[in-house]
Design an enzyme around this catalytic site. Sequence first.
Site, PDB file in Angstrom:
ATOM      1  N   ASN A  85       0.812  -1.217   0.000  1.00 15.70           N
ATOM      2  CA  ASN A  85       0.000   0.000   0.000  1.00 15.70           C
ATOM      3  C   ASN A  85       0.852   1.276   0.000  1.00 15.70           C
ATOM      4  OD1 ASN A  85      -2.420   1.779   0.883  1.00 15.70           O
ATOM      5  ND2 ASN A  85      -0.935   2.034   2.533  1.00 15.70           N
TER       6      ASN A  85
ATOM      7  N   GLY B 168       2.799   4.472  -0.575  1.00 15.97           N
ATOM      8  CA  GLY B 168       2.912   5.277  -1.791  1.00 15.97           C
ATOM      9  C   GLY B 168       3.038   6.750  -1.469  1.00 15.97           C
TER      10      GLY B 168
ATOM     11  N   TYR C 175       3.605   9.560 -10.893  1.00 11.50           N
ATOM     12  CA  TYR C 175       2.693   8.724 -10.087  1.00 11.50           C
ATOM     13  C   TYR C 175       1.869   7.786 -10.984  1.00 11.50           C
ATOM     14  CZ  TYR C 175      -0.937   7.895  -6.460  1.00 11.50           C
ATOM     15  OH  TYR C 175      -1.814   7.344  -5.552  1.00 11.50           O
TER      16      TYR C 175
HETATM   17  N1  CAA Z   1      -6.396  20.683 -16.920  1.00 15.68           N
HETATM   18  C1  CAA Z   1      -5.984  21.682 -17.739  1.00 15.68           C
HETATM   19  N2  CAA Z   1      -5.187  22.677 -17.337  1.00 15.68           N
HETATM   20  C2  CAA Z   1      -4.801  22.655 -16.055  1.00 15.68           C
HETATM   21  C3  CAA Z   1      -5.161  21.645 -15.152  1.00 15.68           C
HETATM   22  C4  CAA Z   1      -5.981  20.649 -15.621  1.00 15.68           C
HETATM   23  N3  CAA Z   1      -6.404  19.660 -14.830  1.00 15.68           N
HETATM   24  N4  CAA Z   1      -4.594  21.891 -13.975  1.00 15.68           N
HETATM   25  C5  CAA Z   1      -3.901  23.031 -14.112  1.00 15.68           C
HETATM   26  N5  CAA Z   1      -4.048  23.496 -15.373  1.00 15.68           N
HETATM   27  C6  CAA Z   1      -3.497  24.715 -15.926  1.00 15.68           C
HETATM   28  C7  CAA Z   1      -3.971  25.919 -15.136  1.00 15.68           C
HETATM   29  O1  CAA Z   1      -5.239  26.348 -15.570  1.00 15.68           O
HETATM   30  C8  CAA Z   1      -2.875  26.915 -15.436  1.00 15.68           C
HETATM   31  O2  CAA Z   1      -3.045  27.445 -16.709  1.00 15.68           O
HETATM   32  P1  CAA Z   1      -2.776  29.000 -16.957  1.00 15.68           P
HETATM   33  O3  CAA Z   1      -1.338  29.234 -16.536  1.00 15.68           O
HETATM   34  O4  CAA Z   1      -3.022  29.150 -18.420  1.00 15.68           O
HETATM   35  O5  CAA Z   1      -3.753  29.715 -16.066  1.00 15.68           O
HETATM   36  C9  CAA Z   1      -1.614  26.051 -15.493  1.00 15.68           C
HETATM   37  O6  CAA Z   1      -2.093  24.719 -15.750  1.00 15.68           O
HETATM   38  C10 CAA Z   1      -0.842  26.050 -14.206  1.00 15.68           C
HETATM   39  O7  CAA Z   1      -1.749  25.608 -13.197  1.00 15.68           O
HETATM   40  P2  CAA Z   1      -1.383  25.623 -11.680  1.00 15.68           P
HETATM   41  O8  CAA Z   1      -1.251  27.038 -11.189  1.00 15.68           O
HETATM   42  O9  CAA Z   1      -2.311  24.735 -10.951  1.00 15.68           O
HETATM   43  O10 CAA Z   1       0.081  24.997 -11.798  1.00 15.68           O
HETATM   44  P3  CAA Z   1       0.936  24.290 -10.740  1.00 15.68           P
HETATM   45  O11 CAA Z   1       2.210  23.977 -11.445  1.00 15.68           O
HETATM   46  O12 CAA Z   1       0.956  25.005  -9.449  1.00 15.68           O
HETATM   47  O13 CAA Z   1       0.130  22.921 -10.453  1.00 15.68           O
HETATM   48  C11 CAA Z   1      -0.683  20.723 -10.861  1.00 15.68           C
HETATM   49  C12 CAA Z   1      -0.217  22.054 -11.494  1.00 15.68           C
HETATM   50  C13 CAA Z   1       0.483  20.078 -10.102  1.00 15.68           C
HETATM   51  C14 CAA Z   1      -1.120  19.829 -11.980  1.00 15.68           C
HETATM   52  C15 CAA Z   1      -1.808  21.016  -9.856  1.00 15.68           C
HETATM   53  O14 CAA Z   1      -2.878  21.542 -10.574  1.00 15.68           O
HETATM   54  C16 CAA Z   1      -2.260  19.761  -9.127  1.00 15.68           C
HETATM   55  O15 CAA Z   1      -1.741  19.417  -8.078  1.00 15.68           O
HETATM   56  N6  CAA Z   1      -3.244  19.029  -9.659  1.00 15.68           N
HETATM   57  C17 CAA Z   1      -3.818  17.854  -9.017  1.00 15.68           C
HETATM   58  C18 CAA Z   1      -3.057  16.613  -9.398  1.00 15.68           C
HETATM   59  C19 CAA Z   1      -3.774  15.449  -8.771  1.00 15.68           C
HETATM   60  O16 CAA Z   1      -4.920  15.118  -9.092  1.00 15.68           O
HETATM   61  N7  CAA Z   1      -3.109  14.770  -7.817  1.00 15.68           N
HETATM   62  C20 CAA Z   1      -3.744  13.656  -7.124  1.00 15.68           C
HETATM   63  C21 CAA Z   1      -3.173  13.592  -5.740  1.00 15.68           C
HETATM   64  S1  CAA Z   1      -4.056  12.409  -4.754  1.00 15.68           S
HETATM   65  C22 CAA Z   1      -3.532  10.935  -5.292  1.00 15.68           C
HETATM   66  O17 CAA Z   1      -2.628  10.804  -6.064  1.00 15.68           O
HETATM   67  C23 CAA Z   1      -4.251   9.727  -4.770  1.00 15.68           C
HETATM   68  C24 CAA Z   1      -4.843   8.960  -5.889  1.00 15.68           C
HETATM   69  O18 CAA Z   1      -4.350   7.856  -6.183  1.00 15.68           O
HETATM   70  C25 CAA Z   1      -6.016   9.455  -6.593  1.00 15.68           C
END
Ligand code: CAA
Length: 242
Positions: A82, A84, A147
Amino acid sequence: MSKVALVTGGTRGIGAAIATGLKIAGFDVAANFAGNVEKAHAFRDETGIPVFKWDVSDVKASAEGIAAVEREVGPISVLVNNAGITRDGWFHKMDYDAWSAVLRTNLDSLYAVTRPVIEGMRERGFGRIINISSINGQKGQIGQVNYSASKAGIIGFTKALALESARKGITVNCICPGYVDTDMVQAVPEKVLEGIIAGIPAGRLGQASEIAALVNYLASDASGFMTGSVLTINGGQYLANG
Ligand code: CAA
């Protein structure tokens, strides 16, 4: 005599719920943890489940940790891989450390931990190996190239090892949870998480206990004909053929 179950990353989040669920089901449970000693000891004091500290990505430390579990608790019949971590960020900005830490902890650990356990399972003609993958290993996720790659790797590992183990009374399955209410998911930026929850047909995050209930089935004698399966549990967020 009760069977022994080892849960890696078993003192927090989904792992803690799995360890507790297995204990309630009658297993002698051991929980591994890597970092947070304070939380691990609080978990041990609260549940009576012994905890063992080692880094699951380290082959030598894992062999030693498993030897300690088998010495102190008994031969392992049920292994729940588990543990991660996440190091989210766009791939074009990702440094090698963020890639490597996630691949080592989430995927190399399956070699490090399963390898010392499986020979005993083969000799005894019984085993249950349950690997925790993720919805994001099935569908991919922005910000999680590392991931998603590691969690997709777990699916391949599961299927291949299931084939090798089927004649030995050992089942190998994996569970792909969706977004479950844990510290890991709560670390996603609030606005992003709101968008994710809006996309979950069930309209909510999962509960760790819902994943633990499925682990209890896979750990049981009753699940002996299920092997190599990829079980999807995500509130309808992604409908995969399992
Ligand atoms: N789709 C399209 N565009 C996106 C987007 C998405 N999902 N997310 C962010 N963007 C775009 C933003 O709109 C932004 O665009 P602009 O600059 O044109 O405005 C650009 O990307 C930068 O966005 P952020 O300010 O959010 O950028 P960042 O670098 O700070 O973060 C990220 C980017 C890391 C992807 C953040 O959005 C994030 O953490 N996303 C969630 C990722 C996720 O789902 N993680 C799961 C964790 S839990 C887990 O992993 C357990 C499991 O098994 C499910």
